[in-house]
Design a protein around this motif. Structure first.
Motif, PDB file in Angstrom:
ATOM      1  N   LEU A  67       0.880  -1.120  -0.015  1.00 55.58           N
ATOM      2  CA  LEU A  67       0.037   0.016  -0.036  1.00 55.58           C
ATOM      3  C   LEU A  67       0.748   1.315  -0.004  1.00 55.58           C
ATOM      4  O   LEU A  67       1.785   1.376   0.803  1.00 55.58           O
ATOM      5  N   THR A  68       0.559   1.976  -0.858  1.00 53.56           N
ATOM      6  CA  THR A  68       1.384   3.496  -0.875  1.00 53.56           C
ATOM      7  C   THR A  68       0.484   4.419  -1.297  1.00 53.56           C
ATOM      8  O   THR A  68      -0.676   4.389  -1.195  1.00 53.56           O
ATOM      9  N   ALA A  69       1.111   5.502  -1.781  1.00 54.06           N
ATOM     10  CA  ALA A  69       0.447   6.868  -2.248  1.00 54.06           C
ATOM     11  C   ALA A  69       0.274   6.940  -3.711  1.00 54.06           C
ATOM     12  O   ALA A  69       1.116   6.515  -4.598  1.00 54.06           O
ATOM     13  N   LYS A  70      -0.966   7.319  -3.962  1.00 56.83           N
ATOM     14  CA  LYS A  70      -1.241   7.328  -5.647  1.00 56.83           C
ATOM     15  C   LYS A  70      -0.260   8.398  -6.199  1.00 56.83           C
ATOM     16  O   LYS A  70       0.116   7.888  -7.414  1.00 56.83           O
ATOM     17  N   HIS A  71       0.019   9.306  -5.687  1.00 54.87           N
ATOM     18  CA  HIS A  71       0.768  10.273  -6.493  1.00 54.87           C
ATOM     19  C   HIS A  71       2.336   9.721  -6.476  1.00 54.87           C
ATOM     20  O   HIS A  71       3.076  10.379  -7.548  1.00 54.87           O
ATOM     21  N   ASP A 116     -11.209   6.674  -6.605  1.00 46.56           N
ATOM     22  CA  ASP A 116     -11.513   8.103  -6.313  1.00 46.56           C
ATOM     23  C   ASP A 116     -10.378   9.046  -6.343  1.00 46.56           C
ATOM     24  O   ASP A 116      -9.458   8.712  -5.689  1.00 46.56           O
ATOM     25  N   GLU A 117     -10.650  10.062  -7.264  1.00 50.20           N
ATOM     26  CA  GLU A 117      -9.399  10.827  -7.710  1.00 50.20           C
ATOM     27  C   GLU A 117      -8.954  11.689  -6.471  1.00 50.20           C
ATOM     28  O   GLU A 117      -7.906  12.018  -6.406  1.00 50.20           O
ATOM     29  N   ASN A 118      -9.818  11.642  -5.452  1.00 50.16           N
ATOM     30  CA  ASN A 118      -9.327  12.445  -4.064  1.00 50.16           C
ATOM     31  C   ASN A 118      -8.743  11.876  -3.290  1.00 50.16           C
ATOM     32  O   ASN A 118      -8.178  12.296  -2.278  1.00 50.16           O
ATOM     33  N   LYS A 119      -8.691  10.297  -3.340  1.00 52.11           N
ATOM     34  CA  LYS A 119      -7.924   9.449  -2.249  1.00 52.11           C
ATOM     35  C   LYS A 119      -6.625   9.157  -2.750  1.00 52.11           C
ATOM     36  O   LYS A 119      -6.315   8.205  -3.865  1.00 52.11           O
ATOM     37  N   ASP A 120      -5.698   9.650  -2.180  1.00 49.59           N
ATOM     38  CA  ASP A 120      -4.253   9.487  -2.562  1.00 49.59           C
ATOM     39  C   ASP A 120      -3.716   7.981  -1.919  1.00 49.59           C
ATOM     40  O   ASP A 120      -2.844   7.956  -1.227  1.00 49.59           O
ATOM     41  N   MET A 121      -4.390   6.964  -2.552  1.00 48.21           N
ATOM     42  CA  MET A 121      -3.867   5.606  -2.224  1.00 48.21           C
ATOM     43  C   MET A 121      -3.635   4.758  -3.563  1.00 48.21           C
ATOM     44  O   MET A 121      -4.378   4.830  -4.410  1.00 48.21           O
ATOM     45  N   ALA A 122      -2.626   4.020  -3.636  1.00 48.58           N
ATOM     46  CA  ALA A 122      -2.397   3.131  -4.608  1.00 48.58           C
ATOM     47  C   ALA A 122      -1.990   1.506  -3.877  1.00 48.58           C
ATOM     48  O   ALA A 122      -1.319   1.630  -2.917  1.00 48.58           O
ATOM     49  N   LEU A 123      -2.295   0.496  -4.784  1.00 44.59           N
ATOM     50  CA  LEU A 123      -1.810  -0.848  -4.250  1.00 44.59           C
ATOM     51  C   LEU A 123      -0.851  -1.190  -5.444  1.00 44.59           C
ATOM     52  O   LEU A 123      -1.147  -1.091  -6.501  1.00 44.59           O
ATOM     53  N   VAL A 124       0.418  -1.861  -5.157  1.00 43.44           N
ATOM     54  CA  VAL A 124       1.198  -2.328  -6.096  1.00 43.44           C
ATOM     55  C   VAL A 124       1.568  -3.712  -5.644  1.00 43.44           C
ATOM     56  O   VAL A 124       1.673  -4.228  -4.345  1.00 43.44           O
ATOM     57  N   HIS A 125       1.733  -4.744  -6.562  1.00 42.35           N
ATOM     58  CA  HIS A 125       1.981  -6.142  -6.178  1.00 42.35           C
ATOM     59  C   HIS A 125       3.359  -6.481  -6.710  1.00 42.35           C
ATOM     60  O   HIS A 125       3.817  -6.232  -7.791  1.00 42.35           O
ATOM     61  N   ARG A 246     -10.697   0.477   3.374  1.00 39.44           N
ATOM     62  CA  ARG A 246     -10.561  -0.900   3.879  1.00 39.44           C
ATOM     63  C   ARG A 246     -11.480  -1.917   2.837  1.00 39.44           C
ATOM     64  O   ARG A 246     -10.744  -2.924   2.568  1.00 39.44           O
ATOM     65  N   ASP A 247     -12.433  -1.741   2.508  1.00 43.51           N
ATOM     66  CA  ASP A 247     -13.371  -2.469   1.614  1.00 43.51           C
ATOM     67  C   ASP A 247     -12.728  -2.449   0.260  1.00 43.51           C
ATOM     68  O   ASP A 247     -12.745  -3.368  -0.432  1.00 43.51           O
ATOM     69  N   TRP A 248     -12.120  -1.056  -0.320  1.00 44.36           N
ATOM     70  CA  TRP A 248     -11.431  -1.040  -1.582  1.00 44.36           C
ATOM     71  C   TRP A 248     -10.182  -2.260  -1.560  1.00 44.36           C
ATOM     72  O   TRP A 248      -9.874  -2.919  -2.560  1.00 44.36           O
ATOM     73  N   ILE A 249      -9.443  -2.165  -0.544  1.00 47.20           N
ATOM     74  CA  ILE A 249      -8.140  -3.072  -0.413  1.00 47.20           C
ATOM     75  C   ILE A 249      -8.543  -4.446  -0.546  1.00 47.20           C
ATOM     76  O   ILE A 249      -8.036  -5.272  -1.117  1.00 47.20           O
ATOM     77  N   TYR A 250      -9.670  -4.899   0.256  1.00 45.05           N
ATOM     78  CA  TYR A 250     -10.299  -6.127   0.312  1.00 45.05           C
ATOM     79  C   TYR A 250     -10.758  -6.707  -1.170  1.00 45.05           C
ATOM     80  O   TYR A 250     -10.187  -7.577  -1.521  1.00 45.05           O
ATOM     81  N   ARG A 251     -11.402  -5.573  -1.547  1.00 47.32           N
ATOM     82  CA  ARG A 251     -11.829  -5.995  -2.925  1.00 47.32           C
ATOM     83  C   ARG A 251     -10.622  -6.050  -3.940  1.00 47.32           C
ATOM     84  O   ARG A 251     -10.893  -6.838  -5.177  1.00 47.32           O
ATOM     85  N   THR A 252      -9.768  -5.523  -3.893  1.00 49.79           N
ATOM     86  CA  THR A 252      -8.510  -5.601  -4.993  1.00 49.79           C
ATOM     87  C   THR A 252      -7.558  -6.626  -4.452  1.00 49.79           C
ATOM     88  O   THR A 252      -6.972  -7.272  -5.437  1.00 49.79           O
TER      89      THR A 252
END
Length: 255
Positions: A67-71, A116-125, A246-252
């Motif tokens: 889990l990291t920042a989208k930017h 959501d463009e306003n939520k600065d989160m990203a997931l990398v595998h 948390r829901d987005w992380i689980y779905r991803t």
């Protein structure tokens, strides 16, 4: 933009700029932090580049997902072809060519940014993380950002220590920790520069590059992602891992 600095890439011109390191710690540098060995906090690195602007931090949450920042993806350029994730808190010898670096690292095979463009989160595998059985953070179960107001937390990251980017010690040679108290918490996000959480340390805050995406640990669980540093107030803002995130992380990830 004048009021704060998002922990972001400052353009290629910065790579060739050599600043004179001041005698005292610069106003925007980490002050009062401590060397850390939080193995679940990892470093995202544009492999083969020595520039500190090409660094971010992240949190291993399991099965090779970070889990990291989208930017870090949109602005700094974390990608699936040149970026690596480095773990084990290595001290990289920046004078060696990339093919001589033998520390633990792995490429990235998937990137998912928050819709959501306003939520600065990203997931990398990161396949190598799962195979290496690197330690993971336990995620906050949900709730609201407001639930974390007045919480005492610790932020971890690989931000720089010095203004002089040509100095060996200025590179993120070691992971740092910083004790934080969350004084502002709001679930409402009006734009990409809004803070869900604002944390303060009595002696300062993170530097403006390298700590992006770093881990915010509250009550023993991963509760947020480092997003920005506000020089005037010497505070940091974080994206909260609340119920929707948390829901987005689980779905991803299934985690």
């Amino acid at each position: 933009m004048a009021r704060f600095k998002k922990l972001r890439f400052l353009a290629a011109a910065a790579l060739s700029t050599v600043l004179v390191a001041p005698v005292a710690a610069p106003a925007h540098a980490v002050v009062g932090g401590f060397n850390s060995n939080q193995s679940a906090t990892v470093r995202l690195w544009a492999y083969g580049y020595k520039a500190p602007d090409l660094l971010c931090s992240g949190s291993h949450i399991g099965n090779g997902w970070v889990l990291t920042a989208k930017h870090c993806v949109d602005d700094i350029g974390v990608n699936t072809w040149s970026s690596r994730v480095v773990w084990g808190n290595p001290r990289i010898n920046w004078n060696l060519p990339e093919d001589q670096y033998t520390g633990p690292n792995s490429g990235i095979d998937r990137i998912v940014t928050h819709p959501d463009e306003n939520k600065d989160m990203a997931l990398v595998h990161v396949p190598g993380l799962a195979k290496a059985r690197v330690a993971t953070y336990r995620l906050r179960d949900g709730g609201t950002a407001e639930d974390l107001k007045n919480a005492r937390c610790t932020a971890y990251g690989y931000g720089l220590w010095e203004d002089n980017i040509d100095s060996e010690s200025s590179y993120a040679q070691r992971q740092r920790g910083l004790k934080m108290k969350i004084r502002y918490a709001s679930t409402s996000i009006k734009n990409s520069n809004s803070a869900q959480l604002r944390g303060y340390n009595d002696r300062g805050g993170f530097l403006v590059t390298g700590d992006s995406g770093g881990s915010l640990v509250c009550n023993g669980v991963l509760s947020g992602v480092t997003v920005a540093y506000w020089p005037k107030s010497k505070s940091n803002s974080f994206m909260s891992i609340s119920a929707p995130e948390r829901d987005w992380i689980y779905r991803t990830t299934g985690i």
